[in-house]
Design a protein around this motif. Structure first.
Motif, mmCIF file in Angstrom:
data_model
loop_
_atom_site.group_PDB
_atom_site.id
_atom_site.type_symbol
_atom_site.label_atom_id
_atom_site.label_comp_id
_atom_site.label_asym_id
_atom_site.label_seq_id
_atom_site.Cartn_x
_atom_site.Cartn_y
_atom_site.Cartn_z
ATOM 1 N N MET A 1 40.489 33.284 45.192
ATOM 2 C CA MET A 1 40.195 34.396 44.327
ATOM 3 C C MET A 1 41.519 34.988 43.851
ATOM 4 O O MET A 1 42.393 35.270 44.635
ATOM 5 C CB MET A 1 39.386 35.437 45.100
ATOM 6 N N ASN A 3 44.153 37.759 42.008
ATOM 7 C CA ASN A 3 44.347 39.193 42.121
ATOM 8 C C ASN A 3 43.546 39.930 41.061
ATOM 9 O O ASN A 3 43.061 41.021 41.280
ATOM 10 C CB ASN A 3 45.845 39.507 41.997
ATOM 11 N N ASP A 5 40.643 39.148 39.923
ATOM 12 C CA ASP A 5 39.241 39.203 40.321
ATOM 13 C C ASP A 5 38.981 40.348 41.284
ATOM 14 O O ASP A 5 37.862 40.852 41.353
ATOM 15 C CB ASP A 5 38.817 37.884 40.971
ATOM 16 N N THR A 6 39.979 40.780 42.041
ATOM 17 C CA THR A 6 39.764 41.819 43.032
ATOM 18 C C THR A 6 39.878 43.218 42.441
ATOM 19 O O THR A 6 39.483 44.174 43.076
ATOM 20 C CB THR A 6 40.766 41.679 44.195
ATOM 21 N N LYS A 7 40.413 43.365 41.257
ATOM 22 C CA LYS A 7 40.556 44.677 40.630
ATOM 23 C C LYS A 7 39.313 44.988 39.803
ATOM 24 O O LYS A 7 38.673 44.103 39.265
ATOM 25 C CB LYS A 7 41.787 44.701 39.728
ATOM 26 N N HIS A 8 38.989 46.260 39.723
ATOM 27 C CA HIS A 8 37.834 46.638 38.933
ATOM 28 C C HIS A 8 38.239 47.624 37.835
ATOM 29 O O HIS A 8 39.161 48.406 37.984
ATOM 30 C CB HIS A 8 36.703 47.185 39.808
ATOM 31 N N GLY A 29 43.060 49.339 43.822
ATOM 32 C CA GLY A 29 42.286 48.217 43.300
ATOM 33 C C GLY A 29 41.737 48.438 41.905
ATOM 34 O O GLY A 29 40.845 47.723 41.456
#
Length: 181
Positions: A1, A3, A5-8, A29
């Motif tokens: 995954m 980086n 993909d982990t942020k919103h 994040g």
């Protein structure tokens, strides 16, 4: 995954006299590049640098009737460079009599989807220089040699020892795999 993909992506609401640190948003994040910022109910999208030579680093919607060359009924942005290598700085936003401060705003990345367009020759040159430095830094990172890991076969006659200096005896197992046609 990755980086990314982990942020919103967030819709951030800000109010008068508030200070927002973009690095803190990243640490929580939040995608600080693609998220949107609303100040006093108005989405902040950025603007064009004032044509007035005394108003360098002031951005907004152009208006020839104003002293600054910007429409003062809409948000006006002032960028103060702090870190010239990464083109980070403080972005102060003025709307009527309200003020919002963004710390660690990136002029190159258009943090929080606030795009500021430079028009002064000196400002453009500084930004172009920062872009070139960033690309050179990324290019150097890409040219760094990668470490090589090679697998070496272990044979029955190799002598191996455990961490306590005991000798390990190797024994091979042969599997006979039959083909069915």
């Amino acid at each position: 995954m990755s980086n990314k993909d982990t942020k919103h992506i967030e819709e951030i609401r800000a109010y008068n006299n508030q200070t927002i640190d973009c690095k803190v948003l990243e640490s929580k994040g939040i995608d600080s590049i693609n998220s949107k910022l609303y100040f006093m109910g108005i989405e902040l999208t950025g603007g064009i640098e004032s044509s007035n030579p005394l108003s360098a680093y002031f951005f907004g919607k152009l208006d020839s009737k104003s002293n600054t060359g910007l429409d003062e009924s809409l948000p006006i942005y002032h960028f103060s460079p702090k870190d010239k290598e990464n083109n980070l700085g403080t972005l102060t936003i003025f709307l009527n009599s309200c003020t919002l401060t963004l710390l660690n705003y990136s002029l190159l990345d258009s943090t929080l989807n606030i795009k500021l367009t430079l028009t002064h020759k000196e400002s453009k040159e500084k930004q172009d220089k920062a872009i070139i430095q960033r690309e050179q830094k990324q290019h150097k990172e890409q040219l760094k040699p990668l470490s090589l890991a090679l697998l070496h076969p272990i044979l029955e006659d190799n002598e191996m020892k455990c961490i306590h200096n005991g000798v390990i005896k190797l024994k091979s197992i042969c599997y006979n795999i039959g083909l069915v046609s």
